[in-house]
Scaffold this motif. Sequence first.
Motif, PDB file in Angstrom:
ATOM      1  N   LEU A 275       0.817  -1.210   0.000  1.00 25.91           N
ATOM      2  CA  LEU A 275       0.000   0.000   0.000  1.00 25.91           C
ATOM      3  C   LEU A 275       0.852   1.262   0.000  1.00 25.91           C
ATOM      4  CD1 LEU A 275      -2.862  -1.060   2.432  1.00 25.91           C
ATOM      5  CD2 LEU A 275      -3.049  -0.590  -0.019  1.00 25.91           C
ATOM      6  N   LYS A 276       2.014   1.201   0.591  1.00 31.84           N
ATOM      7  CA  LYS A 276       2.891   2.373   0.587  1.00 31.84           C
ATOM      8  C   LYS A 276       3.246   2.763  -0.849  1.00 31.84           C
ATOM      9  CE  LYS A 276       7.196   1.830   1.612  1.00 31.84           C
ATOM     10  NZ  LYS A 276       8.372   1.465   2.427  1.00 31.84           N
ATOM     11  N   GLU A 277       3.552   1.786  -1.672  1.00 33.05           N
ATOM     12  CA  GLU A 277       3.884   2.071  -3.065  1.00 33.05           C
ATOM     13  C   GLU A 277       2.707   2.727  -3.780  1.00 33.05           C
ATOM     14  OE1 GLU A 277       5.621  -0.206  -7.050  1.00 33.05           O
ATOM     15  OE2 GLU A 277       5.008  -1.366  -5.301  1.00 33.05           O
ATOM     16  N   LEU A 278       1.502   2.210  -3.535  1.00 30.21           N
ATOM     17  CA  LEU A 278       0.324   2.800  -4.166  1.00 30.21           C
ATOM     18  C   LEU A 278       0.127   4.244  -3.699  1.00 30.21           C
ATOM     19  CD1 LEU A 278      -2.234  -0.161  -3.984  1.00 30.21           C
ATOM     20  CD2 LEU A 278      -1.100   0.734  -6.026  1.00 30.21           C
ATOM     21  N   LEU A 279       0.268   4.466  -2.411  1.00 31.10           N
ATOM     22  CA  LEU A 279       0.071   5.809  -1.869  1.00 31.10           C
ATOM     23  C   LEU A 279       1.087   6.799  -2.423  1.00 31.10           C
ATOM     24  CD1 LEU A 279      -0.593   4.886   1.867  1.00 31.10           C
ATOM     25  CD2 LEU A 279      -2.191   6.141   0.401  1.00 31.10           C
ATOM     26  N   ARG A 280       2.339   6.367  -2.525  1.00 34.43           N
ATOM     27  CA  ARG A 280       3.412   7.299  -2.859  1.00 34.43           C
ATOM     28  C   ARG A 280       3.684   7.410  -4.358  1.00 34.43           C
ATOM     29  NH1 ARG A 280       7.670   6.418   2.249  1.00 34.43           N
ATOM     30  NH2 ARG A 280       6.089   6.826   3.857  1.00 34.43           N
ATOM     31  N   THR A 281       2.941   6.635  -5.152  1.00 35.14           N
ATOM     32  CA  THR A 281       3.060   6.786  -6.601  1.00 35.14           C
ATOM     33  C   THR A 281       1.806   7.425  -7.199  1.00 35.14           C
ATOM     34  OG1 THR A 281       2.322   4.495  -6.910  1.00 35.14           O
ATOM     35  CG2 THR A 281       4.699   4.905  -6.878  1.00 35.14           C
ATOM     36  N   GLY A 282       0.958   7.952  -6.320  1.00 31.70           N
ATOM     37  CA  GLY A 282      -0.165   8.749  -6.801  1.00 31.70           C
ATOM     38  C   GLY A 282      -1.411   7.987  -7.171  1.00 31.70           C
TER      39      GLY A 282
END
Length: 324
Positions: A275-282
Motif C-alpha cells: 500500500l505504501k507504493e500505491l500511496l506514494r506513486t499517486g
Amino acid sequence: MKDSYGREIDYLRISVTDRCNLRCRYCMPEDIPSTPHQEILRFEEILQICRLAGELGIRKFKVTGGEPLVRKGCIDFLRELKALPCTEQVTLTTNGMLLSEYLPALKELGIDGINISLDTLNPKTFEQITRHTGQELVLENILKCQELGIRTKVNSVLLEGVNDNEFLDLVHLAKDYAVDVRFIEIMPIGFGKNYHGYNKEKLLSRISAVYPDYQTVTDKRGNGPANYIKIPGFSGCIGFIDAVHGKFCNQCNRIRLTADGILKLCLYYENGLNLKELLRTGASPADIRCAIETAILGKPSEHRFHQSALEGEPEHRKMSQIGG
C-alpha cells in the motif's frame, strides 16, 4: 466485507513501528536493523488507508508495534483514528513500560481497551526474557489501567523451561483484579521457532487440577480468537489463543498492516499488498480501495505452520517486523 471463503473481515491490526524498547528473547532478542524512518508509513498515510478500509467494512482497529508508544505522535494518531466515521473500536497492545505517561490521554480519547504483555511476575525472570528491568512497573500500569476503568487484558507467552512454572501466578492476576489473562501459544515465526510453548489443552489440564469447577465462557470478550474460561470467585477471565494447535482460520476476521506499508492477509505467508507504493506513486483513493478489496478476496484459507506452503512462500521476517 467478506472474503472468498465467506468470512466477515472487519478488523485491522496496525503496526505503527518495528522498534521496541525491550528485547524479548522470542521476539526481538537482538538489535534487528530498524526500517529507515522514511520507509515507515506516515500517520496521515495510515489514516487514509483506514478510511478506505472503513468503506469496505473495516470497523475495528488494533494498534501495535514493535512497541507503539515509542513512536512520537502515537497518542494523537489514536485520537484521529478513533474519530474516523467508520471506527467502532480502537484498542492498543503495548509492553506497558511507557503507559503511565500516556494513560490520562488514553482515557480521555476513549481508548476501548489495552492489552499489556507480561510473561512473568518474577523480576528476575522478566529480565531474563526481556533483557530489561521493569516488571514492577508493568504490573503497576496494568493495575492503573484497571483502576481507570479501561478494559484491560494481560497477554502472556509461556516458554518451556523459562517461565512455565509461573503459570498459576499469572492465572491469579485475574482473581483479585478485573483483568482477563490470556495465554498465547508461541508462534513459529522468527525467533519463536527456537522455543516450545503450550497450547490450550495442556494449560486447561493444569488449571483443572487446581480449579476443577471452572466454566466455559460463551459470551464474546473481544475481536480476536481467544477462548475463555471463568473460575468461580475470580474477578477476570482466563483466555487461550491457540493459533497453531487450535487452528481458528475458519473464523479469522482480520488483516494486518505492517509499519512499512504491507497489507498482510495471513501471518504465515510472505506475500501482501504494498500500500505504501500505491500511496506514494499517486494512486487514486478509488484504485487503492479496489486494491484492498481484491487483496481481501484473495485472503488464504488457512495458515500452514506445520505443513508445506501450498499458496505462496512462508513469511521470513521476524515478528517485530510484521507487527504483534
